[in-house]
Design a protein around this motif. Structure first.
Motif, PDB file in Angstrom:
ATOM      1  N   LEU A   1       0.715  -1.394   0.065  1.00 37.55           N
ATOM      2  CA  LEU A   1      -0.064  -0.313  -0.371  1.00 37.55           C
ATOM      3  C   LEU A   1       0.453   1.304  -0.222  1.00 37.55           C
ATOM      4  O   LEU A   1       1.863   1.002   0.372  1.00 37.55           O
ATOM      5  CB  LEU A   1      -0.703   0.022   1.074  1.00 37.55           C
ATOM      6  CG  LEU A   1      -1.761  -0.980   1.113  1.00 37.55           C
ATOM      7  CD1 LEU A   1      -2.012  -1.424   2.943  1.00 37.55           C
ATOM      8  CD2 LEU A   1      -2.973  -1.533   0.548  1.00 37.55           C
ATOM      9  N   TYR A   2       0.860   2.554  -0.772  1.00 34.17           N
ATOM     10  CA  TYR A   2       0.658   3.847  -0.015  1.00 34.17           C
ATOM     11  C   TYR A   2      -0.019   4.462  -0.078  1.00 34.17           C
ATOM     12  O   TYR A   2      -0.777   4.909  -1.439  1.00 34.17           O
ATOM     13  CB  TYR A   2       2.044   4.078  -1.593  1.00 34.17           C
ATOM     14  CG  TYR A   2       2.895   5.126  -1.438  1.00 34.17           C
ATOM     15  CD1 TYR A   2       4.118   5.164  -0.679  1.00 34.17           C
ATOM     16  CD2 TYR A   2       2.812   6.871  -1.189  1.00 34.17           C
ATOM     17  CE1 TYR A   2       4.434   6.211  -0.694  1.00 34.17           C
ATOM     18  CE2 TYR A   2       3.597   7.710  -1.019  1.00 34.17           C
ATOM     19  CZ  TYR A   2       4.041   7.410  -0.707  1.00 34.17           C
ATOM     20  OH  TYR A   2       5.177   8.836   0.229  1.00 34.17           O
TER      21      TYR A   2
ATOM     22  N   GLU B   1      -0.580   9.624  -3.187  1.00 37.53           N
ATOM     23  CA  GLU B   1      -0.053   9.311  -4.790  1.00 37.53           C
ATOM     24  C   GLU B   1       1.848   9.671  -4.906  1.00 37.53           C
ATOM     25  O   GLU B   1       2.155  10.338  -4.242  1.00 37.53           O
ATOM     26  CB  GLU B   1      -0.161  10.687  -6.241  1.00 37.53           C
ATOM     27  CG  GLU B   1      -1.746  11.118  -5.562  1.00 37.53           C
ATOM     28  CD  GLU B   1      -2.288   9.100  -6.423  1.00 37.53           C
ATOM     29  OE1 GLU B   1      -1.219   9.282  -7.368  1.00 37.53           O
ATOM     30  OE2 GLU B   1      -3.598   9.238  -6.910  1.00 37.53           O
ATOM     31  N   PRO B   2       2.757   8.425  -4.939  1.00 41.45           N
ATOM     32  CA  PRO B   2       3.764   8.215  -4.284  1.00 41.45           C
ATOM     33  C   PRO B   2       4.589   8.950  -5.189  1.00 41.45           C
ATOM     34  O   PRO B   2       6.115   9.551  -4.183  1.00 41.45           O
ATOM     35  CB  PRO B   2       4.316   6.952  -4.455  1.00 41.45           C
ATOM     36  CG  PRO B   2       3.220   6.020  -5.654  1.00 41.45           C
ATOM     37  CD  PRO B   2       1.911   7.240  -5.495  1.00 41.45           C
TER      38      PRO B   2
ATOM     39  N   THR C   1       6.483   2.716  -7.215  1.00 43.10           N
ATOM     40  CA  THR C   1       6.388   1.581  -5.888  1.00 43.10           C
ATOM     41  C   THR C   1       5.803   0.232  -6.438  1.00 43.10           C
ATOM     42  O   THR C   1       5.578   0.036  -5.776  1.00 43.10           O
ATOM     43  CB  THR C   1       4.945   2.296  -5.349  1.00 43.10           C
ATOM     44  OG1 THR C   1       3.825   2.366  -5.907  1.00 43.10           O
ATOM     45  CG2 THR C   1       5.231   3.524  -4.796  1.00 43.10           C
TER      46      THR C   1
ATOM     47  N   THR D   1       0.870  -2.726  -6.078  1.00 46.87           N
ATOM     48  CA  THR D   1       0.983  -1.055  -5.102  1.00 46.87           C
ATOM     49  C   THR D   1      -0.250  -1.022  -5.552  1.00 46.87           C
ATOM     50  O   THR D   1      -0.872  -0.640  -6.356  1.00 46.87           O
ATOM     51  CB  THR D   1       2.088  -0.645  -4.734  1.00 46.87           C
ATOM     52  OG1 THR D   1       3.415  -1.498  -4.883  1.00 46.87           O
ATOM     53  CG2 THR D   1       1.937   0.408  -3.437  1.00 46.87           C
TER      54      THR D   1
ATOM     55  N   THR E   1      -1.982   2.147  -4.462  1.00 48.49           N
ATOM     56  CA  THR E   1      -2.580   4.091  -4.440  1.00 48.49           C
ATOM     57  C   THR E   1      -3.161   4.421  -4.165  1.00 48.49           C
ATOM     58  O   THR E   1      -4.551   4.040  -4.667  1.00 48.49           O
ATOM     59  CB  THR E   1      -0.752   4.438  -5.225  1.00 48.49           C
ATOM     60  OG1 THR E   1      -1.440   4.593  -6.365  1.00 48.49           O
ATOM     61  CG2 THR E   1       0.316   2.901  -5.311  1.00 48.49           C
TER      62      THR E   1
ATOM     63  N   LEU F   1      -8.615   3.345  -1.212  1.00 51.17           N
ATOM     64  CA  LEU F   1      -7.824   2.343  -0.579  1.00 51.17           C
ATOM     65  C   LEU F   1      -9.133   1.971   0.491  1.00 51.17           C
ATOM     66  O   LEU F   1      -8.928   0.555   0.323  1.00 51.17           O
ATOM     67  CB  LEU F   1      -6.594   2.905   0.563  1.00 51.17           C
ATOM     68  CG  LEU F   1      -4.931   3.419  -0.549  1.00 51.17           C
ATOM     69  CD1 LEU F   1      -4.673   3.801   0.442  1.00 51.17           C
ATOM     70  CD2 LEU F   1      -5.027   2.436  -1.438  1.00 51.17           C
TER      71      LEU F   1
ATOM     72  N   PHE G   1       3.009  -1.048   4.202  1.00 53.38           N
ATOM     73  CA  PHE G   1       3.470   0.266   3.084  1.00 53.38           C
ATOM     74  C   PHE G   1       5.068   0.635   2.492  1.00 53.38           C
ATOM     75  O   PHE G   1       5.901  -0.051   3.138  1.00 53.38           O
ATOM     76  CB  PHE G   1       3.935   1.360   4.364  1.00 53.38           C
ATOM     77  CG  PHE G   1       2.125   1.333   5.150  1.00 53.38           C
ATOM     78  CD1 PHE G   1       1.071   1.385   4.859  1.00 53.38           C
ATOM     79  CD2 PHE G   1       2.757   0.391   5.974  1.00 53.38           C
ATOM     80  CE1 PHE G   1      -0.369   1.096   4.954  1.00 53.38           C
ATOM     81  CE2 PHE G   1       0.851   0.802   7.127  1.00 53.38           C
ATOM     82  CZ  PHE G   1      -0.206   0.938   6.644  1.00 53.38           C
ATOM     83  N   ARG G   2       4.886   0.509   0.736  1.00 55.19           N
ATOM     84  CA  ARG G   2       6.800   1.035   0.475  1.00 55.19           C
ATOM     85  C   ARG G   2       6.471   1.800   0.802  1.00 55.19           C
ATOM     86  O   ARG G   2       6.034   2.788   1.797  1.00 55.19           O
ATOM     87  CB  ARG G   2       5.982   0.941  -0.655  1.00 55.19           C
ATOM     88  CG  ARG G   2       5.439   0.076  -1.812  1.00 55.19           C
ATOM     89  CD  ARG G   2       6.518  -1.163  -1.809  1.00 55.19           C
ATOM     90  NE  ARG G   2       7.617  -0.575  -1.897  1.00 55.19           N
ATOM     91  CZ  ARG G   2       8.346  -0.426  -3.016  1.00 55.19           C
ATOM     92  NH1 ARG G   2       7.924  -0.616  -4.427  1.00 55.19           N
ATOM     93  NH2 ARG G   2       9.822  -0.586  -3.072  1.00 55.19           N
ATOM     94  N   SER G   3       7.997   1.815   1.454  1.00 56.57           N
ATOM     95  CA  SER G   3       8.452   3.647   1.840  1.00 56.57           C
ATOM     96  C   SER G   3      10.419   3.639   1.244  1.00 56.57           C
ATOM     97  O   SER G   3      10.975   2.675   1.541  1.00 56.57           O
ATOM     98  CB  SER G   3       8.789   3.398   3.821  1.00 56.57           C
ATOM     99  OG  SER G   3       9.072   1.917   3.876  1.00 56.57           O
TER     100      SER G   3
ATOM    101  N   GLN H   1       3.398   6.823   6.776  1.00 59.53           N
ATOM    102  CA  GLN H   1       2.449   6.133   5.505  1.00 59.53           C
ATOM    103  C   GLN H   1       1.478   5.782   7.227  1.00 59.53           C
ATOM    104  O   GLN H   1       0.181   5.496   6.782  1.00 59.53           O
ATOM    105  CB  GLN H   1       3.145   5.017   5.136  1.00 59.53           C
ATOM    106  CG  GLN H   1       3.499   5.463   3.362  1.00 59.53           C
ATOM    107  CD  GLN H   1       2.264   5.908   2.576  1.00 59.53           C
ATOM    108  OE1 GLN H   1       1.712   5.350   2.332  1.00 59.53           O
ATOM    109  NE2 GLN H   1       2.583   7.241   1.966  1.00 59.53           N
TER     110      GLN H   1
END
Length: 315
Positions: free
Chosen positions: A250-251, A254-255, A259, A263, A265, A271, A290-292, A301
């Motif tokens: 998840l993100y 808007e990353p 990602t 993922t 987003t 979500l 979570f992507r980070s 996040q």
């Protein structure tokens, strides 16, 4: 057996970063992360209303698997005890403890102590394990690990109960007149069984208070859940069982960086709408990831999810 979480609500928890660093899911920044980073992530999740924090279990990784698995695996008992001291509300889950590597009295001593120190926040997630060399090095039975786990769970029901001198008589283990204090804070520690093989599904149905699937995509969950209910009814187990799922990465928002195409987003509403579908499949708790790119982004996040997405999961 009472449920861990209230029926009818979709609860969210997370596997902690840093404490296990398989290349399948670890982010690059975790390799240089510290205990301080781990603590900050745990505290952020505690504040954000997460239902649980989870840690993995491996004792030693053979060279042949060190590439994909890495050799970074924190001890779950030590890590959960550390987390117990720095968090106040969140549940503490072993996901999953490989109980066949240890005598049930040893596991009972360790996890009873964690439950005691945390004020009754332990969820004991268990699994059979899959690394043969690990079992062999410790003198544990790899080929028979399923049967060992089944009897270990039965032994632990006695050893983690209220009695100072628990008694158990089985084919592999037996004990009596051996006292263990402190007792767990919970009258009955919830046991969630991990794995998606037919044997793991049966174990969850017959011996579990919950089920932790291992990578089942959404479309496989209904059949697995139905199978567990069917096996549970056939075994005459009437207690409630809590079903889990591991979500896509998840993100929140808007990353602005790549990602990965799998993922999820976007804004909180989008979500939440996607994640609410798990509830419709019969899932009680979702494990989110979570992507980070660093600790600060991850804690942001976690905070955003708790504030913006979490409240919409049960609308």
């Amino acid at each position: 057996m009472a449920r861990v979480f209230a029926e009818g609500r979709l609860v969210y928890g997370m596997q902690l970063p840093i404490q296990s660093q398989s290349t399948i899911y670890a982010e690059p920044w975790e390799a240089a992360a510290t205990a301080t980073d781990l603590a900050e992530v745990a505290r952020a999740a505690d504040r954000a209303g997460f239902g649980y924090l989870a840690t993995c279990d491996h004792v030693a990784i053979p060279r042949r698997l060190a590439g994909p698995m890495s050799t970074v695996w924190y001890d779950p008992v030590a890590t959960l005890a550390f987390l117990a001291g720095i968090t106040g509300r969140v549940r503490l889950l072993s996901h999953v403890a490989i109980l066949g590597l240890r005598h049930p009295l040893l596991s009972a001593k360790q996890y009873a102590t964690v439950d005691h120190l945390s004020g009754g926040r332990l969820i004991l997630g268990v699994g059979a394990g899959h690394v043969q060399e690990e079992f062999e090095a410790l003198g544990a039975d790899f080929a028979g690990r399923g049967a060992v786990l089944d009897e270990t769970l039965d032994a632990l029901r006695a050893a983690l109960g209220p009695e100072e001198y628990p008694e158990f008589e089985g084919e592999l283990f037996s004990f009596k007149d051996l006292g263990q204090l402190p007792r767990p804070a919970q009258a009955r520690i919830p046991v969630w069984v991990g794995g998606s093989s037919p044997a793991a599904v049966r174990r969850a149905a017959v011996r579990g208070d919950g089920w932790l699937p291992q990578g089942d995509p959404r479309d496989r969950l209904p059949a697995q859940i139905a199978r567990i209910k069917e096996l549970r009814a056939a075994a005459g187990v009437g207690d409630p069982i809590e079903f889990g799922a591991i979500t896509e990465a998840l993100y929140v928002g808007e990353p602005g960086w790549d990602t990965g195409r799998r993922t999820l987003t976007g804004k909180a509403e989008a979500l939440a709408e996607s994640l609410r579908a798990y509830k419709a499949l019969g899932v009680d708790q979702i494990q989110v990831r979570f992507r980070s790119r660093d600790r600060a982004e991850l804690t942001d996040q976690i905070t955003a999810f708790g504030a913006e997405v979490g409240p919409l999961l049960n609308d």
